[in-house]
Design a protein around this motif. Structure first.
Motif, PDB file in Angstrom:
ATOM      1  N   SER A 181       0.768  -1.255  -0.013  1.00  0.00           N
ATOM      2  CA  SER A 181      -0.035   0.101  -0.160  1.00  0.00           C
ATOM      3  C   SER A 181       0.709   1.335   0.061  1.00  0.00           C
ATOM      4  O   SER A 181       1.887   1.131   0.663  1.00  0.00           O
ATOM      5  N   PHE A 182       0.453   2.318  -0.787  1.00  0.00           N
ATOM      6  CA  PHE A 182       1.237   3.470  -0.752  1.00  0.00           C
ATOM      7  C   PHE A 182       0.506   4.782  -0.266  1.00  0.00           C
ATOM      8  O   PHE A 182       0.950   5.722  -0.167  1.00  0.00           O
ATOM      9  N   ASN A 183      -0.741   4.670   0.008  1.00  0.00           N
ATOM     10  CA  ASN A 183      -1.621   5.550   0.405  1.00  0.00           C
ATOM     11  C   ASN A 183      -1.258   6.477   1.669  1.00  0.00           C
ATOM     12  O   ASN A 183      -0.944   7.597   1.629  1.00  0.00           O
ATOM     13  N   LYS A 184      -0.823   5.639   2.750  1.00  0.00           N
ATOM     14  CA  LYS A 184      -0.462   6.301   3.930  1.00  0.00           C
ATOM     15  C   LYS A 184       1.152   6.781   3.809  1.00  0.00           C
ATOM     16  O   LYS A 184       1.608   7.816   4.324  1.00  0.00           O
ATOM     17  N   GLU A 185       1.706   5.894   3.214  1.00  0.00           N
ATOM     18  CA  GLU A 185       3.379   6.156   3.311  1.00  0.00           C
ATOM     19  C   GLU A 185       3.550   7.506   2.258  1.00  0.00           C
ATOM     20  O   GLU A 185       4.712   8.056   2.478  1.00  0.00           O
ATOM     21  N   GLY A 186       2.683   7.812   1.364  1.00  0.00           N
ATOM     22  CA  GLY A 186       3.200   8.820   0.487  1.00  0.00           C
ATOM     23  C   GLY A 186       2.903  10.226   1.309  1.00  0.00           C
ATOM     24  O   GLY A 186       3.444  11.265   0.497  1.00  0.00           O
ATOM     25  N   CYS A 187       2.244  10.226   2.246  1.00  0.00           N
ATOM     26  CA  CYS A 187       1.836  11.495   2.850  1.00  0.00           C
ATOM     27  C   CYS A 187       2.924  12.300   3.353  1.00  0.00           C
ATOM     28  O   CYS A 187       3.381  13.543   3.186  1.00  0.00           O
ATOM     29  N   LYS A 188       4.025  11.474   3.944  1.00  0.00           N
ATOM     30  CA  LYS A 188       5.171  12.097   4.328  1.00  0.00           C
ATOM     31  C   LYS A 188       6.070  12.947   3.311  1.00  0.00           C
ATOM     32  O   LYS A 188       6.465  14.200   3.400  1.00  0.00           O
ATOM     33  N   PRO A 189       6.442  12.213   2.391  1.00  0.00           N
ATOM     34  CA  PRO A 189       7.097  13.100   1.266  1.00  0.00           C
ATOM     35  C   PRO A 189       6.072  13.883   0.671  1.00  0.00           C
ATOM     36  O   PRO A 189       6.834  15.118   0.563  1.00  0.00           O
ATOM     37  N   LEU A 190       5.101  14.226   0.418  1.00  0.00           N
ATOM     38  CA  LEU A 190       4.066  14.877  -0.172  1.00  0.00           C
ATOM     39  C   LEU A 190       4.316  16.044   1.045  1.00  0.00           C
ATOM     40  O   LEU A 190       4.464  17.146   0.484  1.00  0.00           O
ATOM     41  N   ASN A 191       4.293  15.927   2.131  1.00  0.00           N
ATOM     42  CA  ASN A 191       4.485  17.048   3.029  1.00  0.00           C
ATOM     43  C   ASN A 191       5.486  17.810   3.199  1.00  0.00           C
ATOM     44  O   ASN A 191       5.567  19.051   3.353  1.00  0.00           O
ATOM     45  N   PHE A 250       0.950   7.740  -4.713  1.00  0.00           N
ATOM     46  CA  PHE A 250       1.799   6.555  -5.271  1.00  0.00           C
ATOM     47  C   PHE A 250       3.033   7.196  -6.018  1.00  0.00           C
ATOM     48  O   PHE A 250       4.342   6.810  -5.850  1.00  0.00           O
ATOM     49  N   SER A 251       2.740   8.249  -6.803  1.00  0.00           N
ATOM     50  CA  SER A 251       3.797   8.796  -7.518  1.00  0.00           C
ATOM     51  C   SER A 251       4.916   9.320  -6.788  1.00  0.00           C
ATOM     52  O   SER A 251       6.041   9.248  -7.039  1.00  0.00           O
ATOM     53  N   ALA A 252       4.612  10.079  -5.496  1.00  0.00           N
ATOM     54  CA  ALA A 252       5.867  10.382  -4.742  1.00  0.00           C
ATOM     55  C   ALA A 252       6.632   9.229  -4.128  1.00  0.00           C
ATOM     56  O   ALA A 252       7.549   9.092  -4.232  1.00  0.00           O
ATOM     57  N   MET A 253       5.929   8.158  -3.731  1.00  0.00           N
ATOM     58  CA  MET A 253       6.561   6.658  -3.387  1.00  0.00           C
ATOM     59  C   MET A 253       7.390   6.342  -4.298  1.00  0.00           C
ATOM     60  O   MET A 253       8.521   5.881  -4.431  1.00  0.00           O
ATOM     61  N   PHE A 254       6.758   6.453  -5.720  1.00  0.00           N
ATOM     62  CA  PHE A 254       7.232   5.534  -6.813  1.00  0.00           C
ATOM     63  C   PHE A 254       8.599   6.587  -7.413  1.00  0.00           C
ATOM     64  O   PHE A 254       9.837   5.971  -7.424  1.00  0.00           O
ATOM     65  N   VAL A 255       8.526   7.984  -7.228  1.00  0.00           N
ATOM     66  CA  VAL A 255       9.751   8.640  -7.798  1.00  0.00           C
ATOM     67  C   VAL A 255      10.844   8.670  -6.982  1.00  0.00           C
ATOM     68  O   VAL A 255      11.926   8.430  -7.329  1.00  0.00           O
TER      69      VAL A 255
END
Length: 195
Positions: A86-96, A127-132
């Motif tokens: 899952s990437f939904n919760k993990e992507g929040c920190k990089p985006l923040n 997703f894109s944040a975690m992917f990149v």
């Protein structure tokens, strides 16, 4: 790293992955692909805007290396992206870290500009944040060379970002107009000599 970073990243977004997301979020494949591509470009420009913070990239790489997404993602030589987490919760920190209080507005803008549901835009941006950043980590991409690469390709990357998002990121439309003018001029010269 290859010359065209944006194209390199997009090459991992396979039809299978687009189809999988399309079914999961009940969106058309065309809009889903466009959402992913727009999100990738948005992440790159957001990172470019934060390059004055030298500690940010190290913080992002440390977070990614310990994330479930990075542990489970595989970048295959065949350009196939395999995701098992899952990437939904993990992507929040990089985006923040890169967008701070603009994160939700950017997500909503992607929804409005592309025409996908708000929850789809939010999930795809995560997703894109975690992917990149997982890709950068897997390539051992260092901060300085990445900074030079994105800066060198900034106008090309910006040309794939809708105007509303560019404005939200504080990017002048002059850069895009200038790029399009140069492309048009070159194209016209080429056409002229072809007869």
């Amino acid at each position: 790293m290859v010359a065209y970073l944006h194209n390199q990243l997009r090459s991992f977004i396979s039809p299978f992955l687009v189809s999988k997301f399309s079914k999961e979020y009940n969106e058309t494949e065309v809009l889903m692909k466009k959402s992913i591509e727009t999100s990738i470009s948005t992440i790159l420009i957001g990172l470019n805007n934060k390059f004055d913070d030298k500690n940010l990239y190290d913080e992002l790489m440390e977070y990614i290396s310990n994330s479930e997404f990075y542990i489970d993602v595989k970048f295959e030589a065949t350009k196939t992206l395999i995701i098992n987490s899952s990437f939904n919760k993990e992507g929040c920190k990089p985006l923040n870290l890169i967008f701070s209080n603009k994160k939700d507005r950017i997500s909503e803008m992607i929804s409005n500009e592309i025409g996908v549901k708000s929850e789809t835009a939010s999930a795809i941006l995560n997703f894109s944040a975690m992917f990149v950043f997982s890709y950068f980590k897997s390539q051992n991409q260092n901060f300085k060379s990445l900074q030079l690469l994105i800066n060198d390709q900034k106008r090309m990357i910006l040309s794939t970002v809708p105007e509303g998002i560019r404005l939200l990121l504080g990017v002048s439309t002059f850069e895009i107009i200038e790029e399009k003018s140069e492309s048009s001029f070159t194209s016209n010269i080429f056409s002229f000599f072809l007869g």
